[in-house]
Design a protein around this motif. Structure first.
Motif, PDB file in Angstrom:
ATOM      1  N   ASP A  62      45.395  30.156  50.903  1.00 14.19           N
ATOM      2  CA  ASP A  62      44.568  29.653  51.501  1.00 14.19           C
ATOM      3  C   ASP A  62      42.799  29.803  51.725  1.00 14.19           C
ATOM      4  O   ASP A  62      42.496  30.773  52.574  1.00 14.19           O
ATOM      5  CB  ASP A  62      44.978  29.990  52.434  1.00 14.19           C
ATOM      6  N   CYS A  63      42.207  30.057  51.160  1.00 19.14           N
ATOM      7  CA  CYS A  63      40.627  30.418  50.958  1.00 19.14           C
ATOM      8  C   CYS A  63      40.313  30.065  49.880  1.00 19.14           C
ATOM      9  O   CYS A  63      40.343  28.304  49.716  1.00 19.14           O
ATOM     10  CB  CYS A  63      41.129  32.055  50.036  1.00 19.14           C
ATOM     11  N   GLN A  64      38.359  29.532  49.761  1.00 20.94           N
ATOM     12  CA  GLN A  64      37.915  28.955  49.389  1.00 20.94           C
ATOM     13  C   GLN A  64      36.952  29.740  47.870  1.00 20.94           C
ATOM     14  O   GLN A  64      37.781  31.114  47.892  1.00 20.94           O
ATOM     15  CB  GLN A  64      36.903  29.151  49.862  1.00 20.94           C
ATOM     16  N   VAL A  65      36.699  29.284  47.318  1.00 20.87           N
ATOM     17  CA  VAL A  65      36.931  29.848  45.986  1.00 20.87           C
ATOM     18  C   VAL A  65      35.338  30.821  45.827  1.00 20.87           C
ATOM     19  O   VAL A  65      35.704  32.608  45.813  1.00 20.87           O
ATOM     20  CB  VAL A  65      35.181  29.112  44.877  1.00 20.87           C
ATOM     21  N   LEU A  68      36.949  34.366  47.277  1.00 21.50           N
ATOM     22  CA  LEU A  68      37.738  34.743  45.806  1.00 21.50           C
ATOM     23  C   LEU A  68      36.822  35.103  44.811  1.00 21.50           C
ATOM     24  O   LEU A  68      36.838  36.696  44.014  1.00 21.50           O
ATOM     25  CB  LEU A  68      38.316  33.997  44.967  1.00 21.50           C
ATOM     26  N   LEU A  69      35.784  34.678  44.566  1.00 19.62           N
ATOM     27  CA  LEU A  69      34.468  35.752  43.241  1.00 19.62           C
ATOM     28  C   LEU A  69      33.749  35.187  44.358  1.00 19.62           C
ATOM     29  O   LEU A  69      32.979  34.107  44.542  1.00 19.62           O
ATOM     30  CB  LEU A  69      34.331  34.049  41.798  1.00 19.62           C
ATOM     31  N   VAL A  70      32.885  36.994  44.012  1.00 22.12           N
ATOM     32  CA  VAL A  70      30.947  36.887  44.221  1.00 22.12           C
ATOM     33  C   VAL A  70      30.503  37.205  43.270  1.00 22.12           C
ATOM     34  O   VAL A  70      31.133  38.127  42.424  1.00 22.12           O
ATOM     35  CB  VAL A  70      32.230  37.658  45.816  1.00 22.12           C
ATOM     36  N   THR A  71      29.401  37.342  43.455  1.00 20.49           N
ATOM     37  CA  THR A  71      28.654  38.252  42.818  1.00 20.49           C
ATOM     38  C   THR A  71      27.844  39.099  43.080  1.00 20.49           C
ATOM     39  O   THR A  71      28.565  39.365  44.125  1.00 20.49           O
ATOM     40  CB  THR A  71      27.324  36.732  42.337  1.00 20.49           C
ATOM     41  N   SER A  72      27.462  39.603  42.704  1.00 23.51           N
ATOM     42  CA  SER A  72      27.314  41.176  42.451  1.00 23.51           C
ATOM     43  C   SER A  72      26.041  41.344  43.722  1.00 23.51           C
ATOM     44  O   SER A  72      26.942  42.508  44.579  1.00 23.51           O
ATOM     45  CB  SER A  72      26.150  42.337  41.450  1.00 23.51           C
ATOM     46  N   GLY A  73      25.381  40.696  43.892  1.00 22.87           N
ATOM     47  CA  GLY A  73      24.057  40.648  45.697  1.00 22.87           C
ATOM     48  C   GLY A  73      25.264  40.173  46.536  1.00 22.87           C
ATOM     49  O   GLY A  73      24.674  40.066  47.412  1.00 22.87           O
TER      50      GLY A  73
END
Length: 79
Positions: A62-65, A68-73
């Motif tokens: 129950d989340c958005q992309v 789940l995925l983040v860039t280093s900044g």
């Protein structure tokens, strides 16, 4: 948590699972992705992911992309 050195992307799967009280094994069963493949993703070793897999994981958690995925900044403001 360091981002993958080659892509600059970090997978927050551990954090999201902990927040939801779910195990990697349970997620594997819910989304139909092997435990090994989820582990590769969780440990920032994945080189690619299918949109269908990404959608299934996000639906199960129950989340958005972007959760789940983040860039280093891109982790500013996240716990």
């Amino acid at each position: 948590m360091p981002a993958d050195e080659t892509t600059g992307i970090h997978c927050r799967l551990d954090e999201l699972l902990a927040d939801r009280g779910m195990t990697l094994t349970e997620l594997s069963k819910r989304v139909g992705v092997s435990l090994v493949n989820l582990s590769v993703l969780k440990n920032d070793r994945a080189k690619a992911i299918r949109f269908s897999t990404l959608t299934a994981i996000c639906d199960a958690l129950d989340c958005q992309v972007g959760d789940l995925l983040v860039t280093s900044g891109g982790t500013a403001g996240l716990p």
